[in-house]
Motif scaffolding. Structure first.
Motif, PDB file in Angstrom:
ATOM      1  N   ILE A  54      13.429  61.432  30.787  1.00 46.59           N
ATOM      2  CA  ILE A  54      14.125  60.563  31.743  1.00 46.59           C
ATOM      3  C   ILE A  54      13.146  60.004  32.762  1.00 46.59           C
ATOM      4  N   GLU A  55      12.264  60.847  33.263  1.00 52.71           N
ATOM      5  CA  GLU A  55      11.273  60.388  34.244  1.00 52.71           C
ATOM      6  C   GLU A  55      10.316  59.356  33.650  1.00 52.71           C
ATOM      7  N   SER A  56      10.203  59.336  32.314  1.00 53.04           N
ATOM      8  CA  SER A  56       9.318  58.371  31.647  1.00 53.04           C
ATOM      9  C   SER A  56      10.070  57.154  31.119  1.00 53.04           C
ATOM     10  N   GLY A  57      11.368  57.054  31.421  1.00 51.69           N
ATOM     11  CA  GLY A  57      12.125  55.864  31.053  1.00 51.69           C
ATOM     12  C   GLY A  57      12.892  55.948  29.755  1.00 51.69           C
ATOM     13  N   TYR A  58      12.921  57.110  29.104  1.00 55.96           N
ATOM     14  CA  TYR A  58      13.683  57.281  27.868  1.00 55.96           C
ATOM     15  C   TYR A  58      15.085  57.803  28.177  1.00 55.96           C
ATOM     16  N   THR A  59      15.987  57.666  27.200  1.00 55.02           N
ATOM     17  CA  THR A  59      17.363  58.149  27.352  1.00 55.02           C
ATOM     18  C   THR A  59      17.621  59.250  26.322  1.00 55.02           C
ATOM     19  N   PRO A  60      17.567  60.521  26.742  1.00 60.23           N
ATOM     20  CA  PRO A  60      17.847  61.600  25.795  1.00 60.23           C
ATOM     21  C   PRO A  60      19.349  61.769  25.554  1.00 60.23           C
ATOM     22  N   VAL A  61      19.709  62.063  24.314  1.00 58.38           N
ATOM     23  CA  VAL A  61      21.070  62.436  23.930  1.00 58.38           C
ATOM     24  C   VAL A  61      20.952  63.837  23.338  1.00 58.38           C
ATOM     25  N   ILE A  62      21.646  64.796  23.936  1.00 61.92           N
ATOM     26  CA  ILE A  62      21.476  66.202  23.567  1.00 61.92           C
ATOM     27  C   ILE A  62      22.510  66.631  22.532  1.00 61.92           C
ATOM     28  N   LEU A  63      22.033  67.400  21.533  1.00 64.94           N
ATOM     29  CA  LEU A  63      22.916  68.123  20.615  1.00 64.94           C
ATOM     30  C   LEU A  63      22.528  69.588  20.690  1.00 64.94           C
ATOM     31  N   ASP A  64      23.475  70.451  21.070  1.00 68.21           N
ATOM     32  CA  ASP A  64      23.160  71.867  21.258  1.00 68.21           C
ATOM     33  C   ASP A  64      24.404  72.688  20.963  1.00 68.21           C
ATOM     34  N   ASN A  65      24.238  73.807  20.252  1.00 69.37           N
ATOM     35  CA  ASN A  65      25.406  74.652  19.973  1.00 69.37           C
ATOM     36  C   ASN A  65      25.620  75.725  21.043  1.00 69.37           C
ATOM     37  N   LEU A  66      24.764  75.743  22.069  1.00 71.30           N
ATOM     38  CA  LEU A  66      24.879  76.650  23.223  1.00 71.30           C
ATOM     39  C   LEU A  66      24.785  78.123  22.832  1.00 71.30           C
ATOM     40  N   SER A  67      24.170  78.414  21.680  1.00 72.08           N
ATOM     41  CA  SER A  67      24.015  79.816  21.276  1.00 72.08           C
ATOM     42  C   SER A  67      22.982  80.535  22.135  1.00 72.08           C
ATOM     43  N   ASN A  68      22.036  79.790  22.681  1.00 71.46           N
ATOM     44  CA  ASN A  68      21.012  80.396  23.537  1.00 71.46           C
ATOM     45  C   ASN A  68      20.697  79.470  24.709  1.00 71.46           C
ATOM     46  N   SER A  69      21.741  78.837  25.234  1.00 70.75           N
ATOM     47  CA  SER A  69      21.561  77.872  26.315  1.00 70.75           C
ATOM     48  C   SER A  69      22.866  77.732  27.079  1.00 70.75           C
ATOM     49  N   LYS A  70      22.793  76.993  28.173  1.00 70.79           N
ATOM     50  CA  LYS A  70      23.968  76.819  29.029  1.00 70.79           C
ATOM     51  C   LYS A  70      24.098  75.355  29.452  1.00 70.79           C
ATOM     52  N   LEU A  71      25.346  74.896  29.611  1.00 66.19           N
ATOM     53  CA  LEU A  71      25.558  73.542  30.095  1.00 66.19           C
ATOM     54  C   LEU A  71      25.056  73.356  31.523  1.00 66.19           C
ATOM     55  N   ALA A  72      24.895  74.464  32.252  1.00 63.13           N
ATOM     56  CA  ALA A  72      24.342  74.371  33.605  1.00 63.13           C
ATOM     57  C   ALA A  72      22.955  73.745  33.588  1.00 63.13           C
ATOM     58  N   ALA A  73      22.201  73.944  32.503  1.00 63.00           N
ATOM     59  CA  ALA A  73      20.882  73.327  32.404  1.00 63.00           C
ATOM     60  C   ALA A  73      20.996  71.808  32.338  1.00 63.00           C
ATOM     61  N   VAL A  74      22.023  71.321  31.654  1.00 67.15           N
ATOM     62  CA  VAL A  74      22.239  69.869  31.564  1.00 67.15           C
ATOM     63  C   VAL A  74      22.595  69.313  32.943  1.00 67.15           C
ATOM     64  N   GLU A  75      23.427  70.043  33.680  1.00 63.50           N
ATOM     65  CA  GLU A  75      23.760  69.623  35.046  1.00 63.50           C
ATOM     66  C   GLU A  75      22.509  69.599  35.919  1.00 63.50           C
ATOM     67  N   ALA A  76      21.617  70.574  35.715  1.00 64.02           N
ATOM     68  CA  ALA A  76      20.377  70.619  36.491  1.00 64.02           C
ATOM     69  C   ALA A  76      19.473  69.431  36.158  1.00 64.02           C
ATOM     70  N   ILE A  77      19.456  69.032  34.897  1.00 58.33           N
ATOM     71  CA  ILE A  77      18.691  67.837  34.527  1.00 58.33           C
ATOM     72  C   ILE A  77      19.178  66.640  35.345  1.00 58.33           C
ATOM     73  N   GLY A  78      20.500  66.511  35.445  1.00 57.14           N
ATOM     74  CA  GLY A  78      21.079  65.408  36.208  1.00 57.14           C
ATOM     75  C   GLY A  78      20.724  65.461  37.680  1.00 57.14           C
ATOM     76  N   SER A  79      20.764  66.662  38.268  1.00 60.00           N
ATOM     77  CA  SER A  79      20.471  66.776  39.697  1.00 60.00           C
ATOM     78  C   SER A  79      19.003  66.501  39.994  1.00 60.00           C
ATOM     79  N   LEU A  80      18.126  66.806  39.042  1.00 58.61           N
ATOM     80  CA  LEU A  80      16.688  66.592  39.256  1.00 58.61           C
ATOM     81  C   LEU A  80      16.272  65.150  39.014  1.00 58.61           C
ATOM     82  N   THR A  81      16.960  64.469  38.114  1.00 52.71           N
ATOM     83  CA  THR A  81      16.534  63.117  37.730  1.00 52.71           C
ATOM     84  C   THR A  81      17.465  62.018  38.203  1.00 52.71           C
ATOM     85  N   GLY A  82      18.702  62.391  38.610  1.00 44.26           N
ATOM     86  CA  GLY A  82      19.698  61.379  38.960  1.00 44.26           C
ATOM     87  C   GLY A  82      20.416  60.824  37.754  1.00 44.26           C
TER      88      GLY A  82
END
Length: 337
Positions: free
Chosen positions: A21-49
């Protein structure tokens, strides 16, 4: 440009999304959340806008991936989704082959059907096995010694075969050494589920009182202090390596392989001492037996990435430890808090 990031809510994936995001790309995430949390996605938003679009789904679902690739006009795929613990792979090999190898085949089949031909693969230094010479270069012999390492090596062979059969693909293989650290804000870090399989998150949990002591697996290796030596690299440097690879090789056909490390080996005891300094106290540890699948020492030769990607690991071991401690002390129970 839209980039599908499988496993994008995970540790390295989420921080790569920040760099994208900081380099101008648009990531689209696919994740089954087996070893991750949606809170990380929210944190991406708070850090990058910009909070990336996140789809909860699995790389076993080819139809879902084809739909995402087409409907989101994806141009490149960065593939992180996979199981990653060496010791666990020894006790659960079928889980690793099923998830890592079959999952990647499903993803490549979906890309084939959707007409997407740019692919960056999250590989590992474990493909070098027990190396005969140091540092290892991208041309060093490959011979993995654990099921986890063999899944990565199998996938590398699959990509090489694919490039020979269908030469219109751009396939980049990034062999990470030992990514550690966290975002310096303390908002995104490694949130191990259950007992950590890697040194740094285990050490961080000892520091916040979640574990009683650090088990040091083996003190009789043929290394300067008897403990295993690894090339620890800051996870943000690894994330930036993906952006550099995407920028360099988008549309450039063939197989492009790089080591992502610092070029310097550090022992378990060196990391233990640096982390003790970062958290401001001596931490309890205990010497125990070696783990199956572990090797004595490995570190990277990194000149190819410097030369061709204009990439270099910039952050120090002290920064790796300080950023990890900032994350863990602010989030003692991880994202669950």
């Amino acid at each position: 440009m839209n980039v599908l990031v499988t496993g994008g809510a995970g540790y390295i994936g989420s921080l790569t999304c920040v760099s994208l995001i900081e380099s101008g790309y648009t990531p689209v995430i696919l994740d089954n959340l087996s070893n991750s949390k949606l809170a990380a996605v929210e944190a991406i938003g708070s850090l990058t806008g910009k909070t990336p679009e996140c789809h909860v789904g699995d790389i076993g679902d080819i139809a879902l991936m084809v739909e995402l690739l087409r409907s989101r006009k994806i141009e490149s795929v960065i593939h992180f989704a996979g199981k990653k613990a060496v010791s666990e792979s020894v006790s659960k090999p079928l889980d690793y082959y099923r998830n890592n190898v079959t999952g990647t085949l499903n993803l490549l089949a979906a890309m084939q059907e959707a007409g997407v031909r740019d692919f960056i693969f999250s590989s590992s230094a474990t493909v070098y096995g027990e190396p005969k010479q140091m540092p290892v270069t991208e041309n060093s012999p490959r011979s993995a010694v654990s099921p986890y390492g063999r899944t990565k090596l199998m996938i590398e062979h699959i990509l090489e075969d694919l490039a020979r059969a269908e030469p219109d693909w751009s396939l980049t293989i990034l062999r990470y050494f030992n990514p550690v650290g966290a975002h310096p804000s303390g908002r995104i870090g490694e949130d191990s589920q259950g007992v950590p399989n890697n040194l740094m998150p285990y050490l961080a949990q000892v520091a916040v009182g979640r574990r009683d002591y650090l088990p040091i697996f083996g003190g009789d290796y043929p290394t300067p202090d008897g403990t295993a030596v690894r090339d620890y690299v800051h996870v943000l440097d690894v994330a930036e390596g993906h952006v550099a690879a995407l920028r360099t090789h988008k549309g450039q056909v063939g197989v492009h392989t790089y080591n992502l490390g610092t070029g310097q080996g550090r022992s378990v005891l060196e990391l233990f001492t640096a982390f003790s300094h970062a958290c401001g106290r001596n931490l309890p540890s205990r010497l125990v037996e070696r783990r199956p699948g572990d090797i004595a020492a490995i570190w990277a030769e990194i000149s190819k990435a410097e030369r061709q990607l204009n990439w270099r690991a910039r952050r120090s071991l002290d920064e790796m430890c300080q950023d990890t401690w900032r994350w863990q002390s602010a989030n003692p129970d991880g994202y669950r808090a």
